[in-house]
Design an enzyme around this catalytic site. Structure first.
Site, PDB file in Angstrom:
ATOM      1  N   GLY A 207      13.260  23.613  65.249  1.00 54.70           N
ATOM      2  CA  GLY A 207      13.081  24.913  64.591  1.00 54.70           C
ATOM      3  C   GLY A 207      11.796  24.929  63.806  1.00 54.70           C
ATOM      4  O   GLY A 207      10.914  24.102  64.016  1.00 54.70           O
ATOM      5  N   ASN A 208      11.675  25.888  62.915  1.00 49.97           N
ATOM      6  CA  ASN A 208      10.491  25.941  62.044  1.00 49.97           C
ATOM      7  C   ASN A 208      10.900  26.525  60.694  1.00 49.97           C
ATOM      8  O   ASN A 208      12.053  26.907  60.504  1.00 49.97           O
ATOM      9  CB  ASN A 208       9.363  26.730  62.702  1.00 49.97           C
ATOM     10  N   PHE A 209       9.937  26.589  59.761  1.00 49.72           N
ATOM     11  CA  PHE A 209      10.263  26.941  58.377  1.00 49.72           C
ATOM     12  C   PHE A 209      10.263  28.453  58.092  1.00 49.72           C
ATOM     13  O   PHE A 209      10.329  28.857  56.948  1.00 49.72           O
ATOM     14  CB  PHE A 209       9.274  26.258  57.424  1.00 49.72           C
ATOM     15  N   SER A 210      10.184  29.284  59.119  1.00 50.13           N
ATOM     16  CA  SER A 210      10.150  30.728  58.866  1.00 50.13           C
ATOM     17  C   SER A 210      11.429  31.175  58.145  1.00 50.13           C
ATOM     18  O   SER A 210      12.538  30.802  58.529  1.00 50.13           O
ATOM     19  CB  SER A 210      10.034  31.471  60.199  1.00 50.13           C
ATOM     20  N   ALA A 275       9.014  33.878  64.382  1.00 46.22           N
ATOM     21  CA  ALA A 275       8.304  32.628  64.686  1.00 46.22           C
ATOM     22  C   ALA A 275       9.103  31.923  65.782  1.00 46.22           C
ATOM     23  O   ALA A 275       9.971  31.092  65.504  1.00 46.22           O
ATOM     24  CB  ALA A 275       8.222  31.765  63.441  1.00 46.22           C
TER      25      ALA A 275
END
Ligand code: CTP
Length: 401
Positions: A207-210, A275
């Site tokens: 995943g990502n930090f969005s 994102a």
């Protein structure tokens, strides 16, 4: 923008009264007529002279002029106005409004006004959170009054929390939006927000930090202009509640793609703020991968580029907006994406700008349009950035058919 519109501003005794001259200037610049009414206490916080100079009208405080005895008719004022803005409004005035008390000109005008009324509270955080204040806010909303919620930040008391008067530009934008008859009324819009999670096994993901905040603020801003917004939201902990926003929650990029394909063809404006993960595991294990396996590599494959897919089927009467998150040669990379994905505008975020991007409540953007136009904005709250983006969308050449 507001030519011919008549706006009453009611000011009560709060330190945030110092922000009202900025609102008056914005309203006057937009062509509105502004009449200020103050409670006697408000005059201790800001002078009527400042406000009458900016509004180009005498400021009204008393029921009658003590010099010549002329009557300041609250009935006439209430009929004159297209909109009554109470800002800042204290806990005391809100309590009186709920109870129907009319012991000053500002309050009698509240009872007489036939126009929409907006109220923007400002006070200490404990006063605002007090159950009696919260009950009063709820009651006033039930009267049909529009709340301009206070924001979080440092307060005059030195404490930190909710209670700051909303910023003048945002209050102004709310008024313009309301009075300008909602330019996107009835238009369908699609917005994506948040990250996507690409499962590795039942307990792990890529995943990502969005946080989803930027896309959610864009959805709010479009909905505020009357649009019917379909929000396709990846995993995000932010609450969204606007009567014009419908939410479809998704987890993976594949789910986001199929949701977007469902809504895109009927959408007039589409903003792809999510994102989306660029890669996903080729194989998703159906059981938790045990430590003993000593996994050292993970085979990945690209996800579908949702934005590019939508760009391929876009019609002339649709507007498609993408984002570009870059770390180097930002403008060149963003321009490439603008063309390659067949977009009407791209919003560039550079990770080199402090305070911009994932995890911040602020953002700093540059907008690029196909004809070569570039507009750079300073660091602002994501709510303000969303308004800048939406204003730029509204100014794009293609108009709805
Ligand atoms: N996007 C998308 N689907 C993907 C990846 C990105 O729809 N699988 C969209 C994003 O929502 C954003 C835009 O494409 O609006 C640009 O995303 P970004 O990550 O900056 O660029 P990429 O196209 O993924 O290219 P790169 O990672 O190489 O910079």
């Amino acid at each position: 923008m507001l030519k011919g519109k008549k706006i009453l501003i009611g000011i009560t005794g709060s330190i945030a009264a110092y922000k009202i001259p900025f609102i008056i200037r914005l309203l006057k610049k937009a062509g509105a007529e502004v009449q200020v009414i103050m409670t006697p206490m408000a005059c201790d916080f800001i002078t009527p002279l400042t406000l009458s100079t900016l509004s180009e009208r005498p400021v009204l405080v008393d029921f009658y002029d003590k010099g010549d005895g002329s009557w300041h008719s609250h009935v006439d004022l209430g009929l004159w106005a297209d909109l009554y803005l109470l800002a800042p409004v204290t806990a005391n005035t809100m309590a009186k409004m709920v109870a129907g008390i009319a012991d000053n000109l500002l309050l009698t005008t509240v009872l007489s006004a036939r126009c929409p009324l907006f109220f923007a509270p400002a006070m200490d955080l404990d006063m605002y959170q007090h159950p009696s204040t919260q009950d009063n806010v709820k009651r006033l909303k039930e009267f049909g009054y529009q709340l301009i919620e206070p924001t979080k930040g440092e307060l005059a008391s030195g404490l930190h929390g909710f209670g700051r008067l909303e910023e003048p530009e945002i209050i102004f934008h709310r008024i313009v939006t309301y009075l300008n008859n909602k330019p996107l009324a009835g238009k369908k819009c699609l917005v994506t927000a948040g990250p996507t999670y690409e499962p590795i096994d039942p307990v792990r993901f890529i995943g990502n930090f969005s946080s989803g905040l930027m896309g959610i603020e864009i959805a709010n801003s479009l909905a505020g202009l009357g649009a019917q917004v379909q929000l396709v939201l990846g995993p995000s902990s932010i609450e969204v509640s606007h009567p014009n926003i419908e939410i479809e929650k998704v987890t993976t990029s594949e789910q986001m793609l199929s949701a977007c394909l469902k809504y895109f063809s009927s959408s007039y404006i589409t903003v792809m703020a999510a994102a989306v993960a660029d890669f996903k595991p080729t194989i998703v294990a159906d059981k938790k991968i045990k430590k003993a396996v000593k996994l050292s590599t993970l085979e990945l494959e690209p996800t579908s580029d949702i934005l590019a897919t939508l760009g391929k089927t876009k019609h002339d009467n649709q507007i498609l907006i993408g984002f570009a998150l870059e770390t180097n040669q930002e403008v060149a990379h963003a321009r490439k994406k603008l063309t390659a994905k067949n977009l009407d505008m791209i919003v560039l975020n550079s990770l080199n700008d402090p305070g911009a991007g994932f995890g911040y409540s602020t953002n700093k953007i540059t907008l690029l349009k196909p004809a070569g136009e570039i507009i750079s904005f300073p660091l602002k709250s994501k709510k303000e950035v969303a308004m800048d983006i939406v204003n730029a969308i509204l100014s794009l050449k293609s108009q709805p058919k």
